[in-house]
Scaffold this motif. Sequence first.
Motif, PDB file in Angstrom:
ATOM      1  N   MET A  55      -7.537  30.590  17.850  1.00 16.48           N
ATOM      2  CA  MET A  55      -6.066  30.600  17.876  1.00 16.48           C
ATOM      3  C   MET A  55      -5.538  31.147  19.200  1.00 16.48           C
ATOM      4  N   ILE A  56      -6.381  31.889  19.923  1.00 10.33           N
ATOM      5  CA  ILE A  56      -5.955  32.451  21.211  1.00 10.33           C
ATOM      6  C   ILE A  56      -6.547  31.674  22.390  1.00 10.33           C
ATOM      7  N   ARG A  57      -7.237  30.581  22.117  1.00  6.19           N
ATOM      8  CA  ARG A  57      -7.867  29.804  23.192  1.00  6.19           C
ATOM      9  C   ARG A  57      -6.805  29.158  24.080  1.00  6.19           C
ATOM     10  N   HIS A  58      -6.912  29.406  25.346  1.00  5.38           N
ATOM     11  CA  HIS A  58      -5.986  28.835  26.324  1.00  5.38           C
ATOM     12  C   HIS A  58      -6.440  27.415  26.669  1.00  5.38           C
ATOM     13  N   PRO A  59      -5.498  26.490  26.892  1.00  9.08           N
ATOM     14  CA  PRO A  59      -5.903  25.113  27.216  1.00  9.08           C
ATOM     15  C   PRO A  59      -6.611  24.978  28.569  1.00  9.08           C
ATOM     16  N   ASP A  60      -6.593  26.014  29.403  1.00  8.42           N
ATOM     17  CA  ASP A  60      -7.342  25.983  30.662  1.00  8.42           C
ATOM     18  C   ASP A  60      -8.839  26.218  30.449  1.00  8.42           C
ATOM     19  N   MET A  61      -9.235  26.413  29.209  1.00  9.38           N
ATOM     20  CA  MET A  61     -10.653  26.622  28.903  1.00  9.38           C
ATOM     21  C   MET A  61     -11.312  25.291  28.557  1.00  9.38           C
ATOM     22  N   PRO A  62     -12.373  24.929  29.287  1.00  9.48           N
ATOM     23  CA  PRO A  62     -13.062  23.678  28.971  1.00  9.48           C
ATOM     24  C   PRO A  62     -13.794  23.772  27.632  1.00  9.48           C
ATOM     25  N   LYS A  63     -13.723  22.703  26.887  1.00 10.36           N
ATOM     26  CA  LYS A  63     -14.403  22.655  25.595  1.00 10.36           C
ATOM     27  C   LYS A  63     -15.919  22.740  25.760  1.00 10.36           C
ATOM     28  N   GLY A  64     -16.426  22.294  26.906  1.00  9.26           N
ATOM     29  CA  GLY A  64     -17.859  22.357  27.163  1.00  9.26           C
ATOM     30  C   GLY A  64     -18.400  23.779  27.149  1.00  9.26           C
ATOM     31  N   ILE A  65     -17.580  24.733  27.569  1.00  3.33           N
ATOM     32  CA  ILE A  65     -18.011  26.137  27.529  1.00  3.33           C
ATOM     33  C   ILE A  65     -18.223  26.572  26.081  1.00  3.33           C
ATOM     34  N   PHE A  66     -17.321  26.147  25.192  1.00  4.18           N
ATOM     35  CA  PHE A  66     -17.454  26.538  23.787  1.00  4.18           C
ATOM     36  C   PHE A  66     -18.600  25.798  23.106  1.00  4.18           C
ATOM     37  N   LEU A  69     -21.452  27.918  24.148  1.00  3.65           N
ATOM     38  CA  LEU A  69     -21.376  29.184  23.415  1.00  3.65           C
ATOM     39  C   LEU A  69     -21.958  29.023  22.015  1.00  3.65           C
ATOM     40  N   TRP A  70     -21.506  27.993  21.289  1.00  3.97           N
ATOM     41  CA  TRP A  70     -21.980  27.803  19.913  1.00  3.97           C
ATOM     42  C   TRP A  70     -23.451  27.402  19.876  1.00  3.97           C
ATOM     43  N   GLN A  71     -23.922  26.653  20.864  1.00  5.16           N
ATOM     44  CA  GLN A  71     -25.354  26.329  20.928  1.00  5.16           C
ATOM     45  C   GLN A  71     -26.169  27.609  21.044  1.00  5.16           C
ATOM     46  N   GLU A  72     -25.740  28.491  21.923  1.00  2.91           N
ATOM     47  CA  GLU A  72     -26.460  29.751  22.131  1.00  2.91           C
ATOM     48  C   GLU A  72     -26.451  30.608  20.864  1.00  2.91           C
ATOM     49  N   LEU A  73     -25.287  30.748  20.256  1.00  2.00           N
ATOM     50  CA  LEU A  73     -25.183  31.586  19.058  1.00  2.00           C
ATOM     51  C   LEU A  73     -26.007  31.025  17.905  1.00  2.00           C
ATOM     52  N   ARG A  74     -25.976  29.713  17.727  1.00  2.00           N
ATOM     53  CA  ARG A  74     -26.738  29.100  16.626  1.00  2.00           C
ATOM     54  C   ARG A  74     -28.242  29.252  16.810  1.00  2.00           C
ATOM     55  N   GLN A  75     -28.672  29.468  18.058  1.00  2.00           N
ATOM     56  CA  GLN A  75     -30.089  29.707  18.329  1.00  2.00           C
ATOM     57  C   GLN A  75     -30.433  31.193  18.226  1.00  2.00           C
ATOM     58  N   GLY A  76     -29.450  32.015  17.851  1.00  2.00           N
ATOM     59  CA  GLY A  76     -29.668  33.446  17.724  1.00  2.00           C
ATOM     60  C   GLY A  76     -29.567  34.203  19.028  1.00  2.00           C
ATOM     61  N   THR A 100     -22.394  38.199  20.274  1.00  2.00           N
ATOM     62  CA  THR A 100     -23.744  38.274  19.699  1.00  2.00           C
ATOM     63  C   THR A 100     -23.704  37.956  18.212  1.00  2.00           C
ATOM     64  N   PRO A 101     -24.775  37.373  17.693  1.00  2.00           N
ATOM     65  CA  PRO A 101     -24.857  37.189  16.244  1.00  2.00           C
ATOM     66  C   PRO A 101     -24.901  38.558  15.561  1.00  2.00           C
ATOM     67  N   ASP A 102     -24.288  38.651  14.402  1.00  4.32           N
ATOM     68  CA  ASP A 102     -24.269  39.865  13.588  1.00  4.32           C
ATOM     69  C   ASP A 102     -25.191  39.612  12.392  1.00  4.32           C
ATOM     70  N   PHE A 103     -26.330  40.293  12.375  1.00  2.00           N
ATOM     71  CA  PHE A 103     -27.337  40.060  11.345  1.00  2.00           C
ATOM     72  C   PHE A 103     -27.170  41.030  10.173  1.00  2.00           C
ATOM     73  N   ASP A 104     -27.437  40.545   8.966  1.00  2.00           N
ATOM     74  CA  ASP A 104     -27.453  41.432   7.806  1.00  2.00           C
ATOM     75  C   ASP A 104     -28.829  42.083   7.707  1.00  2.00           C
ATOM     76  N   ALA A 105     -29.028  42.916   6.689  1.00  2.00           N
ATOM     77  CA  ALA A 105     -30.279  43.672   6.550  1.00  2.00           C
ATOM     78  C   ALA A 105     -31.495  42.762   6.385  1.00  2.00           C
ATOM     79  N   SER A 150     -18.811  17.521  30.212  1.00  2.00           N
ATOM     80  CA  SER A 150     -18.405  18.674  31.028  1.00  2.00           C
ATOM     81  C   SER A 150     -19.517  19.717  31.076  1.00  2.00           C
ATOM     82  N   LEU A 151     -20.230  19.884  29.974  1.00  2.00           N
ATOM     83  CA  LEU A 151     -21.356  20.816  29.969  1.00  2.00           C
ATOM     84  C   LEU A 151     -22.473  20.308  30.882  1.00  2.00           C
ATOM     85  N   ALA A 152     -22.682  18.998  30.920  1.00  2.00           N
ATOM     86  CA  ALA A 152     -23.686  18.426  31.819  1.00  2.00           C
ATOM     87  C   ALA A 152     -23.322  18.726  33.274  1.00  2.00           C
ATOM     88  N   PHE A 153     -22.038  18.650  33.605  1.00  2.00           N
ATOM     89  CA  PHE A 153     -21.598  18.997  34.958  1.00  2.00           C
ATOM     90  C   PHE A 153     -21.973  20.446  35.275  1.00  2.00           C
TER      91      PHE A 153
END
Length: 175
Positions: A55-66, A69-76, A100-105, A150-153
Amino acid sequence: MLAKSLSDLTEVFLNTDDLIISKTDLKGRITYANRTFMRIAGFDEEDLLHQPHNMIRHPDMPKGIFKFLWQELRQGHEFFGFVKNYTADHGFYWVFANITPDFDAAGHVQGYFSVRRRPSSDAIKTIEPIYQKMIDIEHRYSRANACTHSLAFLEQLLESQQVSYERFVMQLQAS
């Protein structure tokens, strides 16, 4: 330079010791926001909780960065990067984010924990034209393919400099 609008006339700068902290669930909905987040972004707690963090994402942020980001987080893995966000009054602020991922016990990811701090001004001067090029690339492709291109760039840029993404952003932040 990234396109500017009237809403971009108001930039909020973090103090050197400001730490914006938030937690989200697995879908990126805010479950915790510290007072610094509320002060900088200009939102009350009830306006943030259970809302999507984007909800706070500015339109100057490329979607490729996100996408990255999600690829990295999903890989832990954790993510470091520069992010431009909107404030409640449509101003903006830049952060150097660590998510960072937040892990449970039991070792299962239950959400994500983010700490954001003041970015180096030199880093922002370097990253803005890169982000603008990524956005330009995204505008040339369909929504389904824009992030990939854009991520490939970005990946080609990093490869040409023989540096990993993490090392690149860490070096920028240290500048």
